[in-house]
Design a protein around this motif. Structure first.
Motif, PDB file in Angstrom:
ATOM      1  N   ASP A   1       0.736  -1.065  -0.009  1.00 53.12           N
ATOM      2  CA  ASP A   1       0.030   0.082   0.095  1.00 53.12           C
ATOM      3  C   ASP A   1       0.774   1.195   0.072  1.00 53.12           C
ATOM      4  O   ASP A   1       2.229   1.253   0.475  1.00 53.12           O
ATOM      5  CB  ASP A   1      -0.876  -0.004   1.270  1.00 53.12           C
ATOM      6  N   PHE A   2       0.566   2.357  -0.691  1.00 52.17           N
ATOM      7  CA  PHE A   2       1.175   3.490  -0.669  1.00 52.17           C
ATOM      8  C   PHE A   2       0.234   4.869  -0.811  1.00 52.17           C
ATOM      9  O   PHE A   2      -1.130   4.323  -0.892  1.00 52.17           O
ATOM     10  CB  PHE A   2       2.124   3.615  -1.773  1.00 52.17           C
ATOM     11  N   THR A   3       0.626   5.869  -0.386  1.00 52.33           N
ATOM     12  CA  THR A   3      -0.092   7.184  -0.310  1.00 52.33           C
ATOM     13  C   THR A   3       0.195   8.199  -1.488  1.00 52.33           C
ATOM     14  O   THR A   3       1.272   8.099  -1.702  1.00 52.33           O
ATOM     15  CB  THR A   3       0.225   7.716   1.076  1.00 52.33           C
ATOM     16  N   ILE A   4      -1.008   8.654  -2.171  1.00 48.17           N
ATOM     17  CA  ILE A   4      -0.794   9.469  -3.211  1.00 48.17           C
ATOM     18  C   ILE A   4      -0.903  10.920  -2.561  1.00 48.17           C
ATOM     19  O   ILE A   4      -1.968  10.962  -2.065  1.00 48.17           O
ATOM     20  CB  ILE A   4      -1.833   9.273  -4.169  1.00 48.17           C
ATOM     21  N   PRO A   5       0.126  11.666  -2.476  1.00 49.83           N
ATOM     22  CA  PRO A   5      -0.128  12.926  -1.838  1.00 49.83           C
ATOM     23  C   PRO A   5      -1.044  13.795  -2.308  1.00 49.83           C
ATOM     24  O   PRO A   5      -1.410  13.865  -3.480  1.00 49.83           O
ATOM     25  CB  PRO A   5       1.426  13.669  -1.656  1.00 49.83           C
ATOM     26  N   LYS A   6      -1.798  14.844  -1.456  1.00 46.05           N
ATOM     27  CA  LYS A   6      -2.773  15.523  -2.169  1.00 46.05           C
ATOM     28  C   LYS A   6      -2.065  16.518  -3.280  1.00 46.05           C
ATOM     29  O   LYS A   6      -1.133  16.922  -3.138  1.00 46.05           O
ATOM     30  CB  LYS A   6      -3.311  16.649  -1.148  1.00 46.05           C
ATOM     31  N   GLY A   7      -2.897  16.511  -4.479  1.00 48.09           N
ATOM     32  CA  GLY A   7      -2.399  17.187  -5.568  1.00 48.09           C
ATOM     33  C   GLY A   7      -1.634  16.578  -6.532  1.00 48.09           C
ATOM     34  O   GLY A   7      -1.453  16.799  -7.743  1.00 48.09           O
ATOM     35  N   ALA A   8      -1.077  15.354  -5.980  1.00 49.15           N
ATOM     36  CA  ALA A   8      -0.233  14.281  -7.017  1.00 49.15           C
ATOM     37  C   ALA A   8      -1.251  13.569  -7.964  1.00 49.15           C
ATOM     38  O   ALA A   8      -2.303  13.166  -7.488  1.00 49.15           O
ATOM     39  CB  ALA A   8       0.325  13.710  -6.366  1.00 49.15           C
ATOM     40  N   THR A   9      -0.718  13.178  -9.155  1.00 54.59           N
ATOM     41  CA  THR A   9      -1.452  12.442 -10.114  1.00 54.59           C
ATOM     42  C   THR A   9      -0.485  11.117 -10.427  1.00 54.59           C
ATOM     43  O   THR A   9       0.642  11.336 -10.821  1.00 54.59           O
ATOM     44  CB  THR A   9      -1.642  13.291 -11.290  1.00 54.59           C
TER      45      THR A   9
END
Length: 94
Positions: A64-72
């Motif tokens: 599992d990983f996190t997509i930071p706010k604003g990233a695509t």
């Protein structure tokens, strides 16, 4: 019957790659069926890789990983699922 990208004109292919087939807001932990070509985080979003077979099958030691706010993130996602957060997932063509 959906046609493969090799059956589209150059313009249609570019539109499909840019998610011009529409989008969906994902703000729950359910499985969502694409295909999606891009996912943009509206807030930090934890991806549940166990539900995202295209990611799990292509990542070494997929976790599992996190997509930071604003990233695509870009790719081909047949199924997409979050553990938390909110994203817009852009449909492509199959």
């Amino acid at each position: 019957m959906a046609k493969g990208l090799n059956k589209y004109s150059v313009q249609e292919s570019q539109n499909a790659a840019l998610g011009q087939a529409g989008s969906i807001l994902i703000d729950d932990t359910g499985q969502h069926t694409g295909p999606f070509v891009a996912v943009t985080a509206l807030e930090d979003a934890a991806v549940d890789v166990s539900d995202c077979t295209d990611i799990a099958d292509t990542m070494t030691d997929a976790a599992d990983f996190t997509i930071p706010k604003g990233a695509t993130i870009y790719g081909h996602f047949s199924v997409f699922s979050l553990a938390s957060g909110k994203v817009i997932a852009y449909y492509g063509r199959s």
